[in-house]
Design an enzyme around this catalytic site. Structure first.
Site, PDB file in Angstrom:
ATOM      1  N   HIS A   1      37.869 -10.898 -13.827  1.00 37.06           N
ATOM      2  CA  HIS A   1      38.686 -11.784 -12.961  1.00 37.06           C
ATOM      3  C   HIS A   1      39.738 -12.323 -13.927  1.00 37.06           C
ATOM      4  O   HIS A   1      39.838 -12.451 -15.384  1.00 37.06           O
ATOM      5  CB  HIS A   1      37.961 -13.295 -12.838  1.00 37.06           C
ATOM      6  CG  HIS A   1      38.720 -14.124 -11.779  1.00 37.06           C
ATOM      7  ND1 HIS A   1      39.830 -14.894 -12.417  1.00 37.06           N
ATOM      8  CD2 HIS A   1      38.869 -14.329 -10.671  1.00 37.06           C
ATOM      9  CE1 HIS A   1      40.252 -15.494 -11.540  1.00 37.06           C
ATOM     10  NE2 HIS A   1      39.678 -15.143 -10.222  1.00 37.06           N
TER      11      HIS A   1
ATOM     12  N   GLU B   1      41.561 -14.951 -14.892  1.00 38.45           N
ATOM     13  CA  GLU B   1      41.043 -16.014 -15.891  1.00 38.45           C
ATOM     14  C   GLU B   1      40.451 -15.269 -17.014  1.00 38.45           C
ATOM     15  O   GLU B   1      40.720 -16.042 -18.244  1.00 38.45           O
ATOM     16  CB  GLU B   1      40.592 -17.158 -14.992  1.00 38.45           C
ATOM     17  CG  GLU B   1      41.517 -17.741 -14.058  1.00 38.45           C
ATOM     18  CD  GLU B   1      41.245 -18.454 -12.880  1.00 38.45           C
ATOM     19  OE1 GLU B   1      39.999 -18.706 -12.843  1.00 38.45           O
ATOM     20  OE2 GLU B   1      42.051 -18.553 -12.051  1.00 38.45           O
TER      21      GLU B   1
ATOM     22  N   GLY C   1      45.743 -19.401  -7.311  1.00 36.63           N
ATOM     23  CA  GLY C   1      45.805 -21.052  -7.648  1.00 36.63           C
ATOM     24  C   GLY C   1      47.255 -21.515  -7.623  1.00 36.63           C
ATOM     25  O   GLY C   1      47.299 -22.461  -7.996  1.00 36.63           O
TER      26      GLY C   1
ATOM     27  N   ASN D   1      34.524 -17.787  -5.006  1.00 40.82           N
ATOM     28  CA  ASN D   1      34.764 -18.182  -6.242  1.00 40.82           C
ATOM     29  C   ASN D   1      34.833 -19.551  -6.773  1.00 40.82           C
ATOM     30  O   ASN D   1      35.851 -20.099  -6.587  1.00 40.82           O
ATOM     31  CB  ASN D   1      35.705 -17.258  -6.934  1.00 40.82           C
ATOM     32  CG  ASN D   1      35.992 -17.323  -8.602  1.00 40.82           C
ATOM     33  OD1 ASN D   1      34.957 -18.062  -9.192  1.00 40.82           O
ATOM     34  ND2 ASN D   1      36.842 -16.847  -9.086  1.00 40.82           N
TER      35      ASN D   1
ATOM     36  N   SER E   1      45.209 -17.653  -3.273  1.00 42.31           N
ATOM     37  CA  SER E   1      45.690 -18.661  -2.487  1.00 42.31           C
ATOM     38  C   SER E   1      45.541 -18.213  -1.075  1.00 42.31           C
ATOM     39  O   SER E   1      46.382 -18.486  -0.112  1.00 42.31           O
ATOM     40  CB  SER E   1      47.094 -18.868  -2.628  1.00 42.31           C
ATOM     41  OG  SER E   1      47.429 -19.234  -4.186  1.00 42.31           O
TER      42      SER E   1
ATOM     43  N   GLU F   1      43.814  -9.146  -6.848  1.00 38.52           N
ATOM     44  CA  GLU F   1      44.424 -10.503  -6.979  1.00 38.52           C
ATOM     45  C   GLU F   1      45.461 -10.719  -7.777  1.00 38.52           C
ATOM     46  O   GLU F   1      45.473 -10.427  -9.094  1.00 38.52           O
ATOM     47  CB  GLU F   1      43.193 -11.330  -7.686  1.00 38.52           C
ATOM     48  CG  GLU F   1      41.741 -11.255  -7.096  1.00 38.52           C
ATOM     49  CD  GLU F   1      41.061 -12.530  -7.307  1.00 38.52           C
ATOM     50  OE1 GLU F   1      40.740 -13.390  -6.249  1.00 38.52           O
ATOM     51  OE2 GLU F   1      40.765 -13.008  -8.318  1.00 38.52           O
TER      52      GLU F   1
HETATM   53  P1  PGA Z   1      42.383 -19.002  -5.369  1.00 39.01           P
HETATM   54  O1  PGA Z   1      41.633 -18.230  -6.451  1.00 39.01           O
HETATM   55  O2  PGA Z   1      42.124 -18.844  -4.058  1.00 39.01           O
HETATM   56  O3  PGA Z   1      42.357 -20.317  -5.733  1.00 39.01           O
HETATM   57  O4  PGA Z   1      44.021 -18.638  -5.578  1.00 39.01           O
HETATM   58  C1  PGA Z   1      41.289 -16.763  -6.144  1.00 39.01           C
HETATM   59  C2  PGA Z   1      40.423 -16.306  -7.285  1.00 39.01           C
HETATM   60  O5  PGA Z   1      41.000 -16.771  -8.364  1.00 39.01           O
HETATM   61  O6  PGA Z   1      39.345 -15.473  -7.093  1.00 39.01           O
END
Ligand code: PGA
Length: 248
Positions: free
Chosen positions: A94, A96, A172, A9, A211, A166
């Protein structure tokens, strides 16, 4: 046996030139593998990246998809538009999108349906925040996120979908869920689906995201209910993304 799948992603990162280079770098290092791999790229880079991945094993996806099929919805990108650029996957829900752009369980379910109508495989993202985990609400949150889709699309729709667990607190942040923490929720999700349809539960791919990196991917992927990963930060570098892919 479920096929493994690793999805990158890219989020809102890169330039047209770096996107092209990254896709080419990934393809160059794929080698022979039984697992599937794809990248979810920014909309505007889809035309170029779809040319690059043509004929390769690297699949293509979007990071979102409209909840309607066409019409006066300024700024949205429909499933049929994505199909024109050979998108095989679309992320829906997602965290976000849910937290910064107001995507609700209901609009996520509508996006999921739009994807399936164009034969694009939705990757349904679910997961709890740190606060919800500390309040012991993890399973309840996941139930609600899954139920919205099951109510609108039916359990059989999971025949052609992927789920990504997730935990929001791990995205992140550098804070990965432990192998056991992730496995516990993956197992829960599979059981929740099994209660409605065992065959689908046995078959559906459930990815871990948050992460994930070359150092921890192998342990996570060794868990019985973890079928691969949705990789953010570590997918922006071909070498680290490939390391994760090859550790499956
Ligand atoms: P990350 O993001 O691996 O940077 O934690 C994963 C995601 O948001 O799909």
């Amino acid at each position: 046996m479920r096929r493994s799948l690793v999805v990158g992603n890219w989020k809102m990162n890169g330039t047209l030139a770096s996107a092209e280079m990254l896709a080419k770098g990934i393809i160059a290092g794929l080698g022979a593998s039984d697992a599937d791999i794809a990248v979810c790229v920014p909309y505007v880079y889809l035309p170029r990246v779809s040319e690059v991945v043509k004929g390769s094993q690297l699949g293509l996806g979007s990071q979102n998809i409209a909840d309607k099929s066409s019409g006066a919805f300024t700024g949205e990108i429909s499933a049929s538009m994505l199909k024109e650029f050979d998108c095989q996957y679309a992320l829906v829900g997602h965290s976000e999108r849910r937290s910064y752009y107001g995507d609700t369980n209901e609009s996520v379910a509508a996006r999921y349906c739009q994807a399936q109508e164009q034969n694009i495989t939705p990757i349904l993202c679910v997961g709890e925040t740190l606060e919800q985990r500390e309040l012991d609400q993890t399973f309840q949150v996941i139930n609600e996120q899954l139920d919205a889709v099951i109510n609108l699309a039916g359990i059989s729709s999971f025949n052609k979908a992927v789920i990504a667990y997730e935990p929001v607190w791990a995205i992140g942040t550098g804070k990965t869920a432990s192998d056991e923490q992730a496995q516990e929720v993956h197992h829960y999700i599979r059981q929740y689906i099994a209660a409605k349809d065992q065959t689908i539960a046995d078959k559906i791919q459930i990815l871990y995201g948050g992460s994930a990196k070359p150092e921890n991917a192998q342990g996570l992927f060794a868990m019985p209910d973890i079928d691969g990963g949705l990789i953010g930060g570590a997918s922006l570098d071909a070498e680290s993304f490939l390391k994760i892919f090859h550790s499956i």
